[in-house]
Design an enzyme around this catalytic site. Structure first.
Site, PDB file in Angstrom:
ATOM      1  N   GLU A  27       0.705  -1.563   0.226  1.00 52.89           N
ATOM      2  CA  GLU A  27      -0.067  -0.475   0.230  1.00 52.89           C
ATOM      3  C   GLU A  27       0.662   1.301  -0.124  1.00 52.89           C
ATOM      4  O   GLU A  27       2.161   1.633   0.357  1.00 52.89           O
ATOM      5  CB  GLU A  27      -0.473   0.134   0.636  1.00 52.89           C
ATOM      6  CG  GLU A  27      -0.091   0.349   2.536  1.00 52.89           C
ATOM      7  CD  GLU A  27      -1.064   0.250   3.463  1.00 52.89           C
ATOM      8  OE1 GLU A  27      -1.124   2.365   3.440  1.00 52.89           O
ATOM      9  OE2 GLU A  27      -1.594  -0.033   4.726  1.00 52.89           O
ATOM     10  N   LYS A 162      -5.097  -2.783  14.456  1.00 55.55           N
ATOM     11  CA  LYS A 162      -4.490  -2.039  14.757  1.00 55.55           C
ATOM     12  C   LYS A 162      -5.145  -1.770  16.256  1.00 55.55           C
ATOM     13  O   LYS A 162      -6.617  -1.444  16.048  1.00 55.55           O
ATOM     14  CB  LYS A 162      -5.045  -0.181  14.810  1.00 55.55           C
ATOM     15  CG  LYS A 162      -3.522  -0.032  13.230  1.00 55.55           C
ATOM     16  CD  LYS A 162      -3.650   1.225  12.292  1.00 55.55           C
ATOM     17  CE  LYS A 162      -2.540   1.173  11.680  1.00 55.55           C
ATOM     18  NZ  LYS A 162      -3.673   0.380   9.710  1.00 55.55           N
TER      19      LYS A 162
END
Length: 306
Positions: A27, A162
């Site tokens: 990414e 996360k």
């Protein structure tokens, strides 16, 4: 209509895909929004080097001048790094408008999956995925990453969701949408900065060969959606859960006080956590991306052997 109207695949990536050689997508939000220049560019180039060292071709993905790019040049990576947050953080909802306007976009997990799939790339390495945010039962703040995992046939190798997120609800959402959550060498969901979360994954897999075989079986059956591989941060870079959780709680409280929401939430929280931890969280972030790149490349190599 031909995808060539919108998609540019680099000659190296196109040749590797055509020849059935291993390719790993990367990414670009981590470059533009994840860390400061020049550390962002150095990290991106190092990740590409790690993928090559482990037998695969890297395909860093972004939107440049309205073109979907699968495979960036070092010059293009440098450009994204210098532009930083001036570049749009592009999710699925942004793709059509950015292409129509001829603008730039750094790809999230969602858009990297979409463009990788268009280009014929089946494995993608990132840091951590988005998920269900804390308080989502009232805010409805749920990352598009989860929906994309349920519909796009790409394996995503990450260090878990996360830990700024609600990990329990994130796993429930993935289960509802039929996304297999694999623990690489672990039965517990890694929590990005730390190796443990207290939440169980669906399956433990211990080798790149078995990862490749499981993903190939899903492809052969025509199952819709991808596979999430959660790879714990290496022990030596794992942070003290008490320290990181305290930093996260402080950052979440500050984001709420400042009215930060939507796609600005994650960059704000990560920057705040970096400040609170004196930069230790950024060092951990970089190391877990390197670790995921190694595993993704080795799995891509094994997939090509099947």
């Amino acid at each position: 209509m031909s995808l060539n109207k919108y998609l540019d695949v680099s000659p190296e990536v196109a040749a590797a895909v055509a020849a059935g050689k291993p390719v790993v997508a990367l990414e670009s939000t981590i470059i533009s929004h994840g860390m400061p220049y020049p550390q962002n560019v150095e990290t991106a180039l190092k990740v590409e080097a790690i993928i090559r060292e482990n037998g695969a071709v890297p395909a860093t993905i972004a939107i440049l001048g309205g073109r979907l790019k699968a495979g960036l040049t070092p010059k293009e990576i440098e450009y994204l790094g210098k532009q930083g947050t001036a570049v749009h953080k592009a999710s699925r909802r942004d793709l059509a408008v950015l292409c129509a306007r001829g603008e730039d976009g750094a790809t999230t997990v969602t858009t990297t999956m979409i463009i990788a799939h268009m280009a014929g790339v089946q494995i993608f390495a990132t840091g951590g995925i988005g998920g269900v945010h804390r308080g989502a039962e009232t805010t409805m703040d749920i990352s598009a990453d989860l929906e994309e995992l349920s519909q796009t046939q790409v394996m995503v190798v990450c260090a878990g969701a996360k830990s700024i997120l609600d990990l329990g609800l994130t796993l429930e959402y993935l289960e509802t949408h039929g996304v297999p959550v694999i623990g690489y060498g672990t039965e517990e969901l890694p929590a990005f900065y730390t190796r443990k979360s207290g939440f169980a994954v669906d399956y433990r897999i211990d080798t790149p060969e078995e990862l490749a075989a499981a993903f190939k079986a899903g492809l052969d059956m025509g199952l819709k959606g991808g596979m999430l591989v959660t790879n714990p941060i290496p022990e030596e870079y794992s942070m003290d859960p008490a320290v990181i959780n305290k930093a996260i709680d402080e950052a979440v409280a500050e984001a709420k006080a400042q009215g930060i929401h939507g796609k600005e939430t994650t960059p704000f929280l990560l920057a705040k956590i970096k400040d609170i931890t004196g930069g230790d969280s950024l060092d951990s972030n970089i190391q877990l991306v390197f670790n995921n790149a190694r595993l993704a490349a080795r799995t891509a190599v094994e997939l090509c052997r099947l």
